[in-house]
Enzyme design. Sequence first.
Site, PDB file in Angstrom:
ATOM      1  CB  VAL A  64      -5.420  -1.894   4.566  1.00  0.00           C
ATOM      2  CG1 VAL A  64      -5.872  -3.351   4.488  1.00  0.00           C
ATOM      3  CG2 VAL A  64      -4.047  -1.799   5.229  1.00  0.00           C
ATOM      4  CB  SER A  94     -10.490   0.814   9.713  1.00  0.00           C
ATOM      5  OG  SER A  94      -9.855   0.866   8.458  1.00  0.00           O
ATOM      6  CG  ASP A 109      -8.070  -0.824   6.507  1.00  0.00           C
ATOM      7  OD1 ASP A 109      -8.339  -0.115   5.521  1.00  0.00           O
ATOM      8  OD2 ASP A 109      -7.043  -0.673   7.207  1.00  0.00           O
ATOM      9  CD  GLU A 111      -0.824   0.534   3.701  1.00  0.00           C
ATOM     10  OE1 GLU A 111      -1.349   1.643   3.526  1.00  0.00           O
ATOM     11  OE2 GLU A 111      -0.726  -0.015   4.811  1.00  0.00           O
ATOM     12  CE  LYS A 125      -1.874   1.516  11.491  1.00  0.00           C
ATOM     13  NZ  LYS A 125      -3.044   0.993  10.819  1.00  0.00           N
ATOM     14  CG  ASP A 182     -12.786   5.952  13.771  1.00  0.00           C
ATOM     15  OD1 ASP A 182     -12.692   5.298  12.711  1.00  0.00           O
ATOM     16  OD2 ASP A 182     -11.933   6.795  14.123  1.00  0.00           O
TER      17      ASP A 182
HETATM   18  N1  PSU Z   1      -0.048   0.158   8.743  1.00  0.00           N
HETATM   19  C1  PSU Z   1       1.045   0.887   9.124  1.00  0.00           C
HETATM   20  N2  PSU Z   1       0.979   2.240   8.942  1.00  0.00           N
HETATM   21  C2  PSU Z   1      -0.112   2.855   8.348  1.00  0.00           C
HETATM   22  C3  PSU Z   1      -1.251   2.084   7.967  1.00  0.00           C
HETATM   23  C4  PSU Z   1      -1.144   0.727   8.171  1.00  0.00           C
HETATM   24  O1  PSU Z   1       2.031   0.338   9.637  1.00  0.00           O
HETATM   25  O2  PSU Z   1      -0.091   4.067   8.156  1.00  0.00           O
HETATM   26  C5  PSU Z   1      -2.468   2.743   7.321  1.00  0.00           C
HETATM   27  C6  PSU Z   1      -3.127   1.765   6.345  1.00  0.00           C
HETATM   28  O3  PSU Z   1      -3.178   2.404   5.088  1.00  0.00           O
HETATM   29  C7  PSU Z   1      -4.496   1.520   6.907  1.00  0.00           C
HETATM   30  C8  PSU Z   1      -4.787   2.838   7.530  1.00  0.00           C
HETATM   31  O4  PSU Z   1      -5.417   1.162   5.918  1.00  0.00           O
HETATM   32  O5  PSU Z   1      -3.534   3.129   8.183  1.00  0.00           O
HETATM   33  C9  PSU Z   1      -5.974   2.772   8.458  1.00  0.00           C
HETATM   34  O6  PSU Z   1      -6.553   4.034   8.524  1.00  0.00           O
HETATM   35  P1  PSU Z   1      -8.031   4.244   9.104  1.00  0.00           P
HETATM   36  O7  PSU Z   1      -7.931   3.813  10.524  1.00  0.00           O
HETATM   37  O8  PSU Z   1      -8.303   5.734   8.950  1.00  0.00           O
HETATM   38  O9  PSU Z   1      -8.948   3.401   8.277  1.00  0.00           O
HETATM   39 MN    MN Z   2     -11.439   5.707  10.919  1.00  0.00          MN
END
Ligand code: PSU
Ligand code: MN
Length: 303
Positions: A105, A139, A141, A23, A158, A137
Amino acid sequence: MKILVSDEIGLAIGSGKPVVALESTIIAHGMPYPQNLEMAREVETIIREEGAVPATVAVIEGELRAGLSSAELEHFAKTGPSIIKVSTRDLPFVVAKKITGATTVASTMRIAAMAGIQVFATGGIGGAHRGAEHTFDISADLIEFSHSNVAVITAGAKAILDLALTLETLETFGVPVVGYGTDEFPAFYSRSSGHKVPMRSDTPEEIAAMMKAKWAMKLSGGIVVANPIPREDEIPAAEIAPTIEKAIAEANELGVHGKNVTPFLLARLAEITKGRSLKANIALVKNNARLAAKIAVAYSQYL
Ligand code: PSU
Ligand code: MN
């Protein structure tokens, strides 16, 4: 819709050779320059060492792309967070407006699946944030895992997230979550989270066989391959926990929300830990890339 692939990737896909998608949000939004560029290049090298072809996914001037040139990688790394973060909901907008964007992702899975790539390495997938029962909230993903037939190699989810809610959501969407060499769902910087994985596998071949079985049954959607950070690079959960609490409290105070939450937290953690979390993040991405390539090689027997 056509995905523009490099000649090398097009040839590999066409002849059933192993390809691993990567990504671009992790480059533009997940890490600072120049570490992000080093990481992006090293990860591509690791995938090649293991006998697969790397395909970094992004949207360039409205075109869906798999496989970036060295100059394009550098552009994403140098420009950083001012590049639009493109999740699935943003794809129509950037395509119509011919904008350049970094794929998350979720959108990387979608583009990889459209291109015919079944394996994708990231750092850590997004998930249900803490307090998601109030903020909703969660994701995109996670939702994408119920749609795109791609196995995603990730260091769990994470640690800034609510891992129990994340696992529940994946269960609801019928997504297999496989612990690679572990019975626990890893927590990104830490090998252990206290949450069990529903299934475990110890070999790339077995994971490839799961992918084959899932899709042969027309069970559409992805597989989460949860690969713990190497022991020598981990930050134990008890050590990183107070720092995460602090960063989340700051985000709430500042009213950070929506797509900015994850990049804000990753950047604050790197500042507070004086780069230790960044170092761990880079190590786990490389570890995931290596496993992803092995899985892609094992899966290529079915192509
Ligand atoms: N994994 C990492 N660093 C990142 C991400 C994933 O080690 O920055 C990113 C990915 O692109 C993932 C996004 O899809 O963070 C998730 O963001 P959100 O929580 O806004 O969906
Ligand atoms: Mn989000």
